[in-house]
Motif scaffolding. Structure first.
Motif, PDB file in Angstrom:
ATOM      1  N   GLN A   1       2.517  -0.564  -6.453  1.00  0.00           N
ATOM      2  CA  GLN A   1       2.592  -1.756  -7.301  1.00  0.00           C
ATOM      3  C   GLN A   1       2.899  -3.013  -6.495  1.00  0.00           C
ATOM      4  O   GLN A   1       2.572  -4.115  -6.917  1.00  0.00           O
ATOM      5  CB  GLN A   1       3.669  -1.572  -8.369  1.00  0.00           C
ATOM      6  CG  GLN A   1       3.345  -0.481  -9.350  1.00  0.00           C
ATOM      7  CD  GLN A   1       4.466  -0.284 -10.364  1.00  0.00           C
ATOM      8  OE1 GLN A   1       5.550  -0.832 -10.230  1.00  0.00           O
ATOM      9  NE2 GLN A   1       4.184   0.505 -11.382  1.00  0.00           N
ATOM     10  N   THR A   2       3.502  -2.834  -5.341  1.00  0.00           N
ATOM     11  CA  THR A   2       3.977  -3.987  -4.580  1.00  0.00           C
ATOM     12  C   THR A   2       2.998  -4.509  -3.537  1.00  0.00           C
ATOM     13  O   THR A   2       3.196  -5.599  -3.009  1.00  0.00           O
ATOM     14  CB  THR A   2       5.278  -3.628  -3.848  1.00  0.00           C
ATOM     15  OG1 THR A   2       5.031  -2.494  -3.018  1.00  0.00           O
ATOM     16  CG2 THR A   2       6.400  -3.323  -4.822  1.00  0.00           C
ATOM     17  N   ARG A   3       1.954  -3.724  -3.252  1.00  0.00           N
ATOM     18  CA  ARG A   3       1.080  -4.145  -2.156  1.00  0.00           C
ATOM     19  C   ARG A   3      -0.354  -3.651  -2.378  1.00  0.00           C
ATOM     20  O   ARG A   3      -0.594  -2.454  -2.504  1.00  0.00           O
ATOM     21  CB  ARG A   3       1.636  -3.565  -0.860  1.00  0.00           C
ATOM     22  CG  ARG A   3       0.888  -3.955   0.353  1.00  0.00           C
ATOM     23  CD  ARG A   3       1.603  -3.466   1.579  1.00  0.00           C
ATOM     24  NE  ARG A   3       0.753  -3.604   2.733  1.00  0.00           N
ATOM     25  CZ  ARG A   3       1.092  -3.278   3.938  1.00  0.00           C
ATOM     26  NH1 ARG A   3       2.271  -2.769   4.177  1.00  0.00           N
ATOM     27  NH2 ARG A   3       0.257  -3.439   4.942  1.00  0.00           N
ATOM     28  N   PRO A   4      -1.322  -4.557  -2.391  1.00  0.00           N
ATOM     29  CA  PRO A   4      -2.721  -4.112  -2.484  1.00  0.00           C
ATOM     30  C   PRO A   4      -3.130  -3.404  -1.189  1.00  0.00           C
ATOM     31  O   PRO A   4      -2.606  -3.696  -0.116  1.00  0.00           O
ATOM     32  CB  PRO A   4      -3.510  -5.405  -2.677  1.00  0.00           C
ATOM     33  CG  PRO A   4      -2.567  -6.527  -2.453  1.00  0.00           C
ATOM     34  CD  PRO A   4      -1.175  -5.991  -2.384  1.00  0.00           C
ATOM     35  N   GLY A   5      -4.037  -2.451  -1.293  1.00  0.00           N
ATOM     36  CA  GLY A   5      -4.485  -1.709  -0.114  1.00  0.00           C
ATOM     37  C   GLY A   5      -3.488  -0.658   0.347  1.00  0.00           C
ATOM     38  O   GLY A   5      -3.541  -0.202   1.482  1.00  0.00           O
ATOM     39  N   MET A   6      -2.584  -0.272  -0.552  1.00  0.00           N
ATOM     40  CA  MET A   6      -1.593   0.764  -0.245  1.00  0.00           C
ATOM     41  C   MET A   6      -1.528   1.739  -1.421  1.00  0.00           C
ATOM     42  O   MET A   6      -1.570   1.334  -2.579  1.00  0.00           O
ATOM     43  CB  MET A   6      -0.220   0.126  -0.020  1.00  0.00           C
ATOM     44  CG  MET A   6       0.887   1.110   0.233  1.00  0.00           C
ATOM     45  SD  MET A   6       2.445   0.203   0.490  1.00  0.00           S
ATOM     46  CE  MET A   6       3.614   1.467   0.147  1.00  0.00           C
ATOM     47  N   TRP A   7      -1.450   3.034  -1.083  1.00  0.00           N
ATOM     48  CA  TRP A   7      -1.348   4.072  -2.099  1.00  0.00           C
ATOM     49  C   TRP A   7      -0.184   5.003  -1.762  1.00  0.00           C
ATOM     50  O   TRP A   7       0.238   5.102  -0.609  1.00  0.00           O
ATOM     51  CB  TRP A   7      -2.642   4.895  -2.156  1.00  0.00           C
ATOM     52  CG  TRP A   7      -3.804   4.086  -2.611  1.00  0.00           C
ATOM     53  CD1 TRP A   7      -4.263   3.943  -3.881  1.00  0.00           C
ATOM     54  CD2 TRP A   7      -4.681   3.313  -1.789  1.00  0.00           C
ATOM     55  NE1 TRP A   7      -5.357   3.112  -3.902  1.00  0.00           N
ATOM     56  CE2 TRP A   7      -5.632   2.709  -2.626  1.00  0.00           C
ATOM     57  CE3 TRP A   7      -4.731   3.054  -0.427  1.00  0.00           C
ATOM     58  CZ2 TRP A   7      -6.637   1.885  -2.151  1.00  0.00           C
ATOM     59  CZ3 TRP A   7      -5.724   2.227   0.055  1.00  0.00           C
ATOM     60  CH2 TRP A   7      -6.670   1.657  -0.805  1.00  0.00           C
ATOM     61  N   ILE A   8       0.288   5.686  -2.791  1.00  0.00           N
ATOM     62  CA  ILE A   8       1.372   6.654  -2.644  1.00  0.00           C
ATOM     63  C   ILE A   8       0.848   7.998  -3.126  1.00  0.00           C
ATOM     64  O   ILE A   8       0.316   8.094  -4.239  1.00  0.00           O
ATOM     65  CB  ILE A   8       2.604   6.232  -3.466  1.00  0.00           C
ATOM     66  CG1 ILE A   8       3.082   4.859  -2.989  1.00  0.00           C
ATOM     67  CG2 ILE A   8       3.710   7.281  -3.375  1.00  0.00           C
ATOM     68  CD1 ILE A   8       4.080   4.185  -3.910  1.00  0.00           C
TER      69      ILE A   8
ATOM     70  N   PHE B   1      -2.306   3.369   3.927  1.00  0.00           N
ATOM     71  CA  PHE B   1      -2.573   1.940   4.075  1.00  0.00           C
ATOM     72  C   PHE B   1      -4.024   1.724   4.489  1.00  0.00           C
ATOM     73  O   PHE B   1      -4.510   2.395   5.389  1.00  0.00           O
ATOM     74  CB  PHE B   1      -1.671   1.336   5.161  1.00  0.00           C
ATOM     75  CG  PHE B   1      -0.215   1.392   4.832  1.00  0.00           C
ATOM     76  CD1 PHE B   1       0.383   0.386   4.093  1.00  0.00           C
ATOM     77  CD2 PHE B   1       0.561   2.460   5.262  1.00  0.00           C
ATOM     78  CE1 PHE B   1       1.730   0.435   3.790  1.00  0.00           C
ATOM     79  CE2 PHE B   1       1.915   2.522   4.969  1.00  0.00           C
ATOM     80  CZ  PHE B   1       2.507   1.504   4.223  1.00  0.00           C
ATOM     81  N   GLN B   2      -4.677   0.768   3.833  1.00  0.00           N
ATOM     82  CA  GLN B   2      -6.013   0.383   4.258  1.00  0.00           C
ATOM     83  C   GLN B   2      -5.864  -0.543   5.460  1.00  0.00           C
ATOM     84  O   GLN B   2      -5.017  -1.442   5.470  1.00  0.00           O
ATOM     85  CB  GLN B   2      -6.735  -0.338   3.129  1.00  0.00           C
ATOM     86  CG  GLN B   2      -8.173  -0.645   3.449  1.00  0.00           C
ATOM     87  CD  GLN B   2      -8.912  -1.193   2.241  1.00  0.00           C
ATOM     88  OE1 GLN B   2      -8.334  -1.448   1.193  1.00  0.00           O
ATOM     89  NE2 GLN B   2     -10.212  -1.373   2.420  1.00  0.00           N
ATOM     90  N   ASN B   3      -6.670  -0.282   6.509  1.00  0.00           N
ATOM     91  CA  ASN B   3      -6.640  -1.136   7.692  1.00  0.00           C
ATOM     92  C   ASN B   3      -8.072  -1.361   8.185  1.00  0.00           C
ATOM     93  O   ASN B   3      -9.016  -0.890   7.557  1.00  0.00           O
ATOM     94  CB  ASN B   3      -5.732  -0.547   8.780  1.00  0.00           C
ATOM     95  CG  ASN B   3      -6.145   0.847   9.191  1.00  0.00           C
ATOM     96  OD1 ASN B   3      -7.332   1.170   9.267  1.00  0.00           O
ATOM     97  ND2 ASN B   3      -5.162   1.696   9.459  1.00  0.00           N
TER      98      ASN B   3
END
Length: 151
Positions: A91-98, A114-116
């Motif tokens: 919820q706090t960062r786009p391009g990040m999943w849990i 993390f998307q990089n």
């Protein structure tokens, strides 16, 4: 012989007071470090940043092994089966999943993805250490593929 007993008793007492941490090794697949025991002998798994339970036990058998483990010990591993229990965007960062991944339905581990520029980076919890590089690669491929679908 007497001194050995005193030392062992001292180590057990020290561990049971939570004053020292131990490591559990799951076969040759991974290790979980910094496990402690409460005064009542209940195992306490490490928390990331002191508040996130990113490593959890799924079976009573595993819990009982931890209770009887006053120092570093080893649990017999299964086949290293991987199962994705949950996958959600942060919820706090786009391009990040849990993601929550289970290993042999005995351990549940939370990873960050993390998307990089190169694709995706998979970050295991702080106290979770892969020993088997093939298992690590399978986990990373599974989570990267799922992140690609969610993108």
């Amino acid at each position: 012989m007497f001194y050995k007993r005193i030392v062992l008793l001292g180590l057990c007492l020290w561990a049971s007071l939570g004053l020292c941490a131990f490591t559990l090794q799951y076969g040759s697949l991974f290790k979980v470090a910094d496990i402690t025991l409460t005064q009542e002998g209940k195992p306490v798994l490490p928390l990331a940043r002191g508040k996130y339970a990113n490593i959890r036990v799924l079976t009573k058998e595993t819990f009982e092994i931890l209770k009887k483990c006053p120092a570093s010990c080893r649990q017999t591993a299964g086949k290293g089966d991987i199962s994705l229990h949950s996958f959600r965007p942060a919820q706090t960062r786009p391009g990040m999943w849990i993601a929550e991944v289970s290993y042999d339905e005995a351990w549940l581990v939370t990873f960050l993805i993390f998307q990089n520029k190169e694709g995706f980076g998979v970050v295991p919890p702080e106290y979770f250490i892969f020993l088997d590089k093939a298992l690590q690669a399978r986990t990373e491929r599974l989570l990267s593929a799922r992140a690609q679908e969610e993108k």
